[in-house]
Design a protein around this motif. Structure first.
Motif, mmCIF file in Angstrom:
data_model
loop_
_atom_site.group_PDB
_atom_site.id
_atom_site.type_symbol
_atom_site.label_atom_id
_atom_site.label_comp_id
_atom_site.label_asym_id
_atom_site.label_seq_id
_atom_site.Cartn_x
_atom_site.Cartn_y
_atom_site.Cartn_z
ATOM 1 N N CYS A 40 0.446 3.134 3.756
ATOM 2 C CA CYS A 40 1.040 2.657 5.003
ATOM 3 C C CYS A 40 2.226 1.725 4.762
ATOM 4 O O CYS A 40 2.919 1.330 5.703
ATOM 5 C CB CYS A 40 -0.009 1.930 5.840
ATOM 6 S SG CYS A 40 -0.692 0.473 5.018
ATOM 7 N N CYS A 86 0.850 -1.184 0.000
ATOM 8 C CA CYS A 86 0.000 0.000 0.000
ATOM 9 C C CYS A 86 0.894 1.246 0.000
ATOM 10 O O CYS A 86 1.785 1.355 0.847
ATOM 11 C CB CYS A 86 -0.886 -0.011 1.240
ATOM 12 S SG CYS A 86 -1.685 1.575 1.558
ATOM 13 N N CYS A 120 -7.613 0.460 1.631
ATOM 14 C CA CYS A 120 -6.577 -0.419 2.187
ATOM 15 C C CYS A 120 -7.105 -1.043 3.476
ATOM 16 O O CYS A 120 -7.671 -0.356 4.323
ATOM 17 C CB CYS A 120 -5.297 0.376 2.467
ATOM 18 S SG CYS A 120 -4.069 -0.545 3.419
ATOM 19 N N ASN A 136 -5.459 -2.110 5.947
ATOM 20 C CA ASN A 136 -4.672 -1.695 7.105
ATOM 21 C C ASN A 136 -4.915 -0.233 7.486
ATOM 22 O O ASN A 136 -5.191 0.078 8.649
ATOM 23 C CB ASN A 136 -3.188 -1.938 6.808
ATOM 24 C CG ASN A 136 -2.313 -1.777 8.027
ATOM 25 O OD1 ASN A 136 -2.687 -2.211 9.118
ATOM 26 N ND2 ASN A 136 -1.174 -1.153 7.847
ATOM 27 N N CYS A 137 -4.796 0.696 6.519
ATOM 28 C CA CYS A 137 -4.838 2.119 6.867
ATOM 29 C C CYS A 137 -6.057 2.836 6.293
ATOM 30 O O CYS A 137 -6.205 4.050 6.481
ATOM 31 C CB CYS A 137 -3.567 2.823 6.408
ATOM 32 S SG CYS A 137 -3.440 3.009 4.613
HETATM 33 ZN ZN LIG Z 1 -2.515 1.173 3.697
#
Ligand SMILES: [Zn+2]
Length: 262
Positions: free
Chosen positions: A30, A27, A52, A54-55
């Motif tokens: 992040c 990504c 994303c 994760n972020c």
């Molecule tokens: Zn991310």
């Protein structure tokens, strides 16, 4: 669609001079590596709702659209060629043209890997049985590039005489000369690639379609998009669209045109 996913990597990394094989995709927000289950073409984008995992940074819709269009064009190619070697020609040209559309629209770049590399690929693929012969491919490549070179030369002389200077797009101010002459060098090299794959009749159709599409879009952008006459518009996407159109319908369009002439 998997090939389209790979093309996304090419489009993102090759202009930056990065390797297309490593490191694995991450990504840009992040930096977290994208897990295989989040890397399924189109589907992952829909499941993650374009963000994303994760972020939550949003992922451009360009990525799934590129995957989908590549998949659809490959499917049409398979329908037209069946189980034959011609599919290889179709698939390679389609993949190259998808990259041209994205890089030229986003960065005013047609990669040499695509245009020159594509010309070599087109000529070599002419060695496969059933398609063009190698000499026809080679001659059409040279003719295609020469035609665009003539346009550039003619247009540069005309624009200079009329004292019209095209504004270089943002970030390209130091390469202003590249934008004087209607066609860029990338377009000239791309013309060779299209010629090498399509041979004479379909190449004429491809260029004809490119100019019509370009004129319509350019007119529309000036009328509705507030584009000025001296704002450069990348021509590669129109050439790519013309090439794909000619790839699928070149022969019937050429025959129809010949019948029209009687
Ligand atoms: Zn991310």
């Amino acid at each position: 669609m998997c090939i389209g996913s790979f093309l996304n990597v090419v489009i993102w990394r090759v202009p930056l001079g990065k390797s297309i094989v490593s490191p694995p995709s991450a990504c840009p927000g992040c930096g977290k590596e994208i897990e295989p289950q989040d890397n399924i073409p189109v589907l992952s984008y829909l499941i993650l709702k374009g963000k994303c995992r994760n972020c939550s940074m949003s992922i451009s819709v360009k990525y799934p659209v590129t995957e989908l269009i590549t998949g659809i064009l490959f499917a049409f190619a398979a329908l037209q060629t069946g189980y034959s070697l011609a599919f290889v020609n179709y698939a390679v040209l389609i993949a190259l043209m998808v990259v041209v559309v994205r890089t030229d629209l986003e960065q005013f770049i047609i990669l040499d890997e695509v245009s020159i590399g594509g010309t070599v690929a087109g000529i070599l693929l002419a060695l496969l049985p059933g398609g063009l012969d190698i000499l026809t491919s080679l001659v059409t490549a040279v003719a295609g590039a020469s035609f665009f070179l003539l346009i550039r030369a003619g247009a540069s002389i005309y624009l200079k005489k009329k004292n019209i200077r095209t504004e270089a797009p943002e970030g390209f101010e130091d390469e202003e000369d590249e934008f004087q002459g209607g066609m860029g060098w990338g377009d000239i090299k791309l013309a060779a690639c299209i010629g090498a794959f399509l041979g004479p009749a379909s190449t004429v159709i491809a260029f004809f379609a490119a100019f019509i599409l370009g004129a319509i879009s350019g007119g529309a952008m000036m009328a509705f998009g507030g584009k000025k006459r001296n704002t450069p518009i990348p021509f590669g996407p129109f050439m790519a669209a013309g090439a794909v159109l000619a790839l699928f319908f070149g022969e019937p369009l050429w025959n129809a045109y010949m019948n029209l002439l009687g």
